[in-house]
Design an enzyme around this catalytic site. Sequence first.
Site, PDB file in Angstrom:
ATOM      1  NE  ARG A 285      67.930 -71.363  25.955  1.00  0.00           N
ATOM      2  CZ  ARG A 285      67.058 -70.353  25.922  1.00  0.00           C
ATOM      3  NH1 ARG A 285      66.595 -69.827  27.044  1.00  0.00           N
ATOM      4  NH2 ARG A 285      66.641 -69.864  24.780  1.00  0.00           N
TER       5      ARG A 285
ATOM      6  CG  HIS B 250      67.889 -64.362  23.863  1.00  0.00           C
ATOM      7  ND1 HIS B 250      67.654 -65.429  24.698  1.00  0.00           N
ATOM      8  CD2 HIS B 250      67.013 -63.406  24.240  1.00  0.00           C
ATOM      9  CE1 HIS B 250      66.673 -65.135  25.545  1.00  0.00           C
ATOM     10  NE2 HIS B 250      66.276 -63.896  25.287  1.00  0.00           N
TER      11      HIS B 250
ATOM     12  CD  GLU C  44      60.981 -66.262  24.538  1.00  0.00           C
ATOM     13  OE1 GLU C  44      60.868 -65.035  24.438  1.00  0.00           O
ATOM     14  OE2 GLU C  44      60.850 -66.850  25.621  1.00  0.00           O
TER      15      GLU C  44
ATOM     16  CG  ASN D 175      61.832 -70.225  26.330  1.00  0.00           C
ATOM     17  OD1 ASN D 175      62.461 -71.253  26.572  1.00  0.00           O
ATOM     18  ND2 ASN D 175      62.388 -69.146  25.837  1.00  0.00           N
TER      19      ASN D 175
ATOM     20  CE1 TYR E  80      59.594 -66.699  32.135  1.00  0.00           C
ATOM     21  CE2 TYR E  80      59.491 -67.191  29.793  1.00  0.00           C
ATOM     22  CZ  TYR E  80      60.223 -66.936  30.936  1.00  0.00           C
ATOM     23  OH  TYR E  80      61.588 -66.917  30.879  1.00  0.00           O
TER      24      TYR E  80
ATOM     25  CD  GLU F  42      63.824 -67.842  28.251  1.00  0.00           C
ATOM     26  OE1 GLU F  42      62.888 -67.102  28.600  1.00  0.00           O
ATOM     27  OE2 GLU F  42      64.609 -67.581  27.334  1.00  0.00           O
TER      28      GLU F  42
HETATM   29  O1  IFM Z   1      63.579 -62.035  29.744  1.00  0.00           O
HETATM   30  C1  IFM Z   1      62.847 -62.781  28.829  1.00  0.00           C
HETATM   31  C2  IFM Z   1      63.764 -63.584  27.932  1.00  0.00           C
HETATM   32  O2  IFM Z   1      64.692 -62.764  27.282  1.00  0.00           O
HETATM   33  C3  IFM Z   1      62.965 -64.312  26.893  1.00  0.00           C
HETATM   34  N1  IFM Z   1      61.896 -65.071  27.488  1.00  0.00           N
HETATM   35  C4  IFM Z   1      61.059 -64.411  28.459  1.00  0.00           C
HETATM   36  C5  IFM Z   1      61.910 -63.740  29.511  1.00  0.00           C
HETATM   37  C6  IFM Z   1      61.010 -63.047  30.551  1.00  0.00           C
HETATM   38  O3  IFM Z   1      60.231 -62.078  29.947  1.00  0.00           O
END
Ligand code: IFM
Length: 464
Positions: free
Chosen positions: A86, A130, A175, A303, A305, A371
Site C-alpha cells: 500500500r 495521503h 485519514e 487505521n 494505533y 495501518e
Molecule cells: O505516519 C503516519 C501515517 O502517515 C498516517 N497514519 C499514522 C502514521 C503514524 O503516525
Amino acid sequence: MAPPHGRHDPSTARFPEGFVWGTATSSYQIEGAVRADGRLPSIWDTFTHTPGRVHRNQTGDLADDHYHRYPEDVSLLADLGVTHYRFSLAWPRLQPEGYGPLNGAGLDFYSRLLDSLLDHGISPWVTLYHWDLPQTLEDSGGWPRRETAEHFAAYAALVHQRLGDRVEHWTTLNEPWCSAFLGYAAGVHAPGRTDGAAALRAAHHLLLGHGLAVRALREQGAGAIGVTLNLAPVEAASPERAADRDAARRVDGLVNRFFLDPLLRGAYPADVLADVADVTGTEHVRDGDLALIGAPLDFLGVNYYTPLVVRRRDAPTPGGPTPWGGAADVETVKRGLPETAMGWEIAPDGLYRTLTRVWREYGPPPLYVTENGAAFDDRVTPEGRVCDEERRGFLESHIAAAHRALAAGADVRGFFVWSLLDNFEWAEGYAKRFGLVHVDFETQRRTMKDSGRWFAEITRANAL
Ligand code: IFM
C-alpha cells in the site's frame, strides 16, 4: 456469522485463504526528490520549510530517497513475503499544480514502480491522497474550498486512465480526519491553519472529493474502490461522570462517526452537527453531496494505533488551538499503560473493539487493517541487527486482535503494517521510527529489523 470469503478456524490463529498481508507507506514520507522531474511543492513542502513547524526543522526533501531507490525497496517487500504493498501517489508529482494535464515524468516513476511490484508478484494497493495537496490548490483556498474536491476527482480520473491497467485496489483518501482537523484546526500538520470552521468545511470537501472520485473511477470501470479512516475507541476517563461520558460521545462523534456515518449511512450524525453548530453551520453541504459521499464502496480501510480516553475539563483546554471543534473543553487522559515512542498507549483490544464495532453498527463492506504499527527507539547493533522485540510484540498482539475480530464475525480481509521503512513522521520529523526496515538517514542504508524477519514468517505461514 462466518465471514463470507473463507473458512475461519478460531482454534489456530490461521487466517483465511487469500488474506492480504502488506506494508504501507506514503509518498511524502519516503520519496524525497521533491524538485525532480517537474514535481512542484505540496503543502508539506511549504510547511516543513517554515521554521518551527517540524522537529528540528526536518523536511521530506530526501526522506528515504525512495524515488531513486525503489528497486531495493521492492526487493525488501519481496523479502517480507507480502502479497500487497500500500503506497500513495504524490499529487504534486503527477499533476504539479493540482489541475491540468498529468506530468509524464511523474507517471513514468509510478509506472516503473508498478511494473517492479508486479514483476515480484506483489499487488499494488494505491492511495490517491495521503496529505500532499499541491500548494497551488492551497493558495486558492485548499480543502475548505469546494473546487478542491472537484480538482481531486479530475486528478483521480486522469491517474486511473493511465495506471488503472495495473492496479486493482484504489483508496481515495488516507485519514481525512488528520487532513481536516490536524491541518486546518490544530495547525500541527500542513497547511498549519487554526480555523475550526475551515476544518469542518475541509472535512466535508475531503468527503465530497472522495465521493466525486468514486463516481469518476466507477465510470471508468476501476477495480475495487475504498477509503481509509483512522478510527479509535473513545472512552470516558470516569464513566460514572456524565460530563466525561458526554466528552467521549463528542470526541467519538468527531473522530469516528463524522466520517463513518456519511460514508456508510449517507448522513452526518445529528448530535455532531449540533455539537459544532457554534463553530460552523452546514451551508457548505449542498443537495446531492451526501448521496455521492455515501455511494457503495468495495472496502473500508481501518487505521488503528491507540484508543482515546477523554474527560471534560472544567475550564477550557489551555495550550492553543485544538483539533476538537465543539469539544474544546475535552482533554485526553493516560491510564499508565505501556506506550510506544509516540507516547501512544499500547492497547490491542482497541483494534478488536474498533473492527467489531464498525462491523456491528455499520454493516460495512469488507474491512482491511490498512495501518497498524509502532515507533520505538531502534538501534543497529555493531553486528548489524535491530533487535526490536517491542515492535514484534506490538504487532503480534494486534494481529491476534484482528484474528479475534474475524472469529467474532467481522469480515476482516487484510493487515498492512505501518510501515515498510523508517520514514518522515510528519511533525516528528525523523525522530520516530515505524519501519520493519531500519533506515540510516545519513547513508540511506536499509537494514531488515528482527520484527521484519518475524513478519515474513507470518506472511508466509498465513498464521500467527
Ligand atoms: O505516519 C503516519 C501515517 O502517515 C498516517 N497514519 C499514522 C502514521 C503514524 O503516525
